[in-house]
Design a protein around this motif. Structure first.
Motif, PDB file in Angstrom:
ATOM      1  N   VAL A 174      -2.381  20.728  32.538  1.00  0.00           N
ATOM      2  CA  VAL A 174      -3.748  20.416  32.951  1.00  0.00           C
ATOM      3  C   VAL A 174      -4.626  20.145  31.719  1.00  0.00           C
ATOM      4  O   VAL A 174      -5.569  19.368  31.780  1.00  0.00           O
ATOM      5  CB  VAL A 174      -4.339  21.544  33.821  1.00  0.00           C
ATOM      6  CG1 VAL A 174      -5.775  21.248  34.212  1.00  0.00           C
ATOM      7  CG2 VAL A 174      -3.486  21.730  35.074  1.00  0.00           C
ATOM      8  N   PHE A 175      -4.302  20.776  30.591  1.00  0.00           N
ATOM      9  CA  PHE A 175      -5.055  20.550  29.358  1.00  0.00           C
ATOM     10  C   PHE A 175      -4.815  19.146  28.804  1.00  0.00           C
ATOM     11  O   PHE A 175      -5.641  18.602  28.098  1.00  0.00           O
ATOM     12  CB  PHE A 175      -4.666  21.583  28.290  1.00  0.00           C
ATOM     13  CG  PHE A 175      -5.410  22.875  28.401  1.00  0.00           C
ATOM     14  CD1 PHE A 175      -6.445  23.170  27.534  1.00  0.00           C
ATOM     15  CD2 PHE A 175      -5.069  23.801  29.362  1.00  0.00           C
ATOM     16  CE1 PHE A 175      -7.136  24.362  27.624  1.00  0.00           C
ATOM     17  CE2 PHE A 175      -5.744  24.996  29.464  1.00  0.00           C
ATOM     18  CZ  PHE A 175      -6.790  25.283  28.596  1.00  0.00           C
ATOM     19  N   SER A 176      -3.677  18.560  29.106  1.00  0.00           N
ATOM     20  CA  SER A 176      -3.300  17.261  28.562  1.00  0.00           C
ATOM     21  C   SER A 176      -4.150  16.158  29.177  1.00  0.00           C
ATOM     22  O   SER A 176      -4.350  16.113  30.383  1.00  0.00           O
ATOM     23  CB  SER A 176      -1.819  17.005  28.860  1.00  0.00           C
ATOM     24  OG  SER A 176      -1.418  15.791  28.318  1.00  0.00           O
ATOM     25  N   GLY A 177      -4.655  15.278  28.311  1.00  0.00           N
ATOM     26  CA  GLY A 177      -5.464  14.167  28.785  1.00  0.00           C
ATOM     27  C   GLY A 177      -5.191  12.919  27.968  1.00  0.00           C
ATOM     28  O   GLY A 177      -4.543  12.979  26.928  1.00  0.00           O
ATOM     29  N   PRO A 178      -5.685  11.777  28.425  1.00  0.00           N
ATOM     30  CA  PRO A 178      -5.459  10.518  27.720  1.00  0.00           C
ATOM     31  C   PRO A 178      -5.943  10.583  26.279  1.00  0.00           C
ATOM     32  O   PRO A 178      -7.054  11.026  26.013  1.00  0.00           O
ATOM     33  CB  PRO A 178      -6.274   9.498  28.521  1.00  0.00           C
ATOM     34  CG  PRO A 178      -6.471  10.125  29.855  1.00  0.00           C
ATOM     35  CD  PRO A 178      -6.502  11.603  29.622  1.00  0.00           C
TER      36      PRO A 178
END
Length: 130
Positions: A109-113
């Protein structure tokens, strides 16, 4: 088990939340950015309420850092950033969870573009290696 979630990012200009300053995130439709932000905020609330969030901090602009390296028998201080890479450590969260599966679930969930999320077990106290 304790884990640290390290957020590596390259926002220009510098600011938090880092996703607001990353071209890959800015290119997403507004509705998608809002959904990702809601999911992240909901996760932080959940982690706080259930005691899994130990601590988290955003870090200041890396140009404000000082790097210490051992040279000629003593520490030598130089101005930041600490690395020649474009990507740098933007912040961290320390979590205390039941096991690696839960830690991986949270890190996703922490991972983003445009960002790299590093999940690493803490060694002690109470970490996987501890």
């Amino acid at each position: 088990m304790k884990y640290v979630i390290l957020i590596h990012s390259n926002p220009q200009p510098w600011g938090h939340p880092t996703g607001d300053f990353i071209p890959e995130n800015q290119a997403l439709p507004a509705a998608e950015r809002e959904r990702l932000n809601r999911e992240f905020e909901a996760l932080l609330t959940e982690l706080s309420e259930n005691g899994e969030l130990v601590h988290g901090e955003a870090l200041a602009d890396p140009t404000t850092s000082t790097l210490y390296r051992w040279k000629d028998g003593e520490p030598l201080a130089t101005d930041g950033p600490y690395s020649e890479f474009k990507e740098h450590l933007a912040g961290f969260f320390l979590i205390d969870v039941a096991g690696p599966e839960r830690a991986r679930e949270i890190a996703r969930v922490f991972s983003g573009p445009g960002e790299t999320i590093e999940l690493r077990p803490a060694m002690w106290p109470g970490g996987e290696e501890g």
